[in-house]
Design a protein around this motif. Structure first.
Motif, PDB file in Angstrom:
ATOM      1  N   LEU A   1       0.898  -1.268  -0.009  1.00  0.00           N
ATOM      2  CA  LEU A   1      -0.107   0.042   0.068  1.00  0.00           C
ATOM      3  C   LEU A   1       0.760   1.117   0.174  1.00  0.00           C
ATOM      4  N   VAL A   2       1.937   1.230   0.844  1.00  0.00           N
ATOM      5  CA  VAL A   2       2.903   2.413   0.656  1.00  0.00           C
ATOM      6  C   VAL A   2       3.497   2.698  -0.932  1.00  0.00           C
ATOM      7  N   VAL A   3       3.926   1.440  -1.427  1.00  0.00           N
ATOM      8  CA  VAL A   3       4.397   1.570  -2.644  1.00  0.00           C
ATOM      9  C   VAL A   3       3.360   2.200  -3.783  1.00  0.00           C
ATOM     10  N   ARG A   4       2.226   1.611  -3.450  1.00  0.00           N
ATOM     11  CA  ARG A   4       0.896   2.232  -4.510  1.00  0.00           C
ATOM     12  C   ARG A   4       0.835   3.653  -4.320  1.00  0.00           C
ATOM     13  N   SER A   5       0.890   4.130  -3.145  1.00  0.00           N
ATOM     14  CA  SER A   5       0.927   5.692  -2.958  1.00  0.00           C
ATOM     15  C   SER A   5       1.903   6.367  -3.575  1.00  0.00           C
ATOM     16  N   VAL A   6       3.174   5.721  -3.373  1.00  0.00           N
ATOM     17  CA  VAL A   6       4.470   6.456  -3.899  1.00  0.00           C
ATOM     18  C   VAL A   6       4.374   6.563  -5.554  1.00  0.00           C
ATOM     19  N   VAL A   7       4.084   5.315  -5.936  1.00  0.00           N
ATOM     20  CA  VAL A   7       3.703   5.293  -7.400  1.00  0.00           C
ATOM     21  C   VAL A   7       2.708   6.246  -7.828  1.00  0.00           C
ATOM     22  N   GLY A   8       1.775   6.393  -7.037  1.00  0.00           N
ATOM     23  CA  GLY A   8       0.330   7.414  -7.529  1.00  0.00           C
ATOM     24  C   GLY A   8       1.162   8.734  -7.578  1.00  0.00           C
TER      25      GLY A   8
ATOM     26  N   HIS B   1       1.834   3.107 -14.100  1.00  0.00           N
ATOM     27  CA  HIS B   1       1.181   3.451 -12.874  1.00  0.00           C
ATOM     28  C   HIS B   1      -0.014   2.543 -13.080  1.00  0.00           C
ATOM     29  N   HIS B   2      -0.733   1.967 -13.972  1.00  0.00           N
ATOM     30  CA  HIS B   2      -1.716   1.166 -14.082  1.00  0.00           C
ATOM     31  C   HIS B   2      -1.260  -0.461 -13.737  1.00  0.00           C
ATOM     32  N   LEU B   3      -0.073  -0.915 -14.625  1.00  0.00           N
ATOM     33  CA  LEU B   3       0.370  -2.123 -14.137  1.00  0.00           C
ATOM     34  C   LEU B   3       0.693  -2.234 -12.824  1.00  0.00           C
ATOM     35  N   VAL B   4       1.480  -1.212 -12.198  1.00  0.00           N
ATOM     36  CA  VAL B   4       1.515  -1.385 -10.767  1.00  0.00           C
ATOM     37  C   VAL B   4       0.557  -1.471  -9.808  1.00  0.00           C
ATOM     38  N   GLU B   5      -0.464  -0.490  -9.969  1.00  0.00           N
ATOM     39  CA  GLU B   5      -1.558  -0.364  -9.241  1.00  0.00           C
ATOM     40  C   GLU B   5      -2.356  -1.408  -9.221  1.00  0.00           C
ATOM     41  N   HIS B   6      -2.723  -1.894 -10.475  1.00  0.00           N
ATOM     42  CA  HIS B   6      -3.662  -2.895 -10.458  1.00  0.00           C
ATOM     43  C   HIS B   6      -2.977  -4.328 -10.209  1.00  0.00           C
ATOM     44  N   GLY B   7      -1.856  -4.379 -10.535  1.00  0.00           N
ATOM     45  CA  GLY B   7      -1.031  -5.802 -10.034  1.00  0.00           C
ATOM     46  C   GLY B   7      -1.178  -5.828  -8.567  1.00  0.00           C
TER      47      GLY B   7
END
Length: 120
Positions: free
Chosen positions: A60-67, A80-86
């Motif tokens: 969840l932390v990494v998702r926020s950083v990617v966002g 972004h889409h690959l990481v977030e949905h993965g």
């Protein structure tokens, strides 16, 4: 990518950019605090279930950083889409596995230990 300001990104409405940044920063701060709590809990318990939950919080932390990276143009939208949905899928799998590993409910074990009425 050449973008350094969320106001220059075509897919982001400049009026909503500050709101999006605040939401993502709050999410990053909140999930980082939860991740740290998860690390402390895992260091005390050392169980696979705590490790799984800590891993989920880390994702969840990494998702926020990617966002945040996407808003500032550092992370391309495809990545972004690959990481977030993965990560969404990985988080769901890890949480379900942690629930599965938690074993039977306490009521089920209690019912097994109780003598049946025919034993009275």
């Amino acid at each position: 990518m050449e973008h350094t300001s969320p106001l220059d990104i075509p897919w982001l409405d400049p009026q909503l950019a500050p709101v999006l940044i605040v939401v993502i920063v709050l999410a990053a701060v909140g999930t980082t605090i939860l991740f740290c709590c998860g690390l402390v809990a895992y260091s005390r318990r050392r169980s696979p279930r705590y490790l799984l939950i800590t891993a989920v919080l880390g994702l969840l932390v990494v998702r926020s950083v990617v966002g945040l990276g996407t808003v500032f143009g550092v992370v391309p939208m495809t990545v972004h889409h690959l990481v977030e949905h993965g990560f969404d899928f990985a988080i769901a799998v890890l949480v379900l596995y942690a629930v599965y590993r938690s074993g039977p409910m306490a009521d089920t074990e209690t019912n097994r230990e109780r003598p049946s009425k025919s034993d009275d």
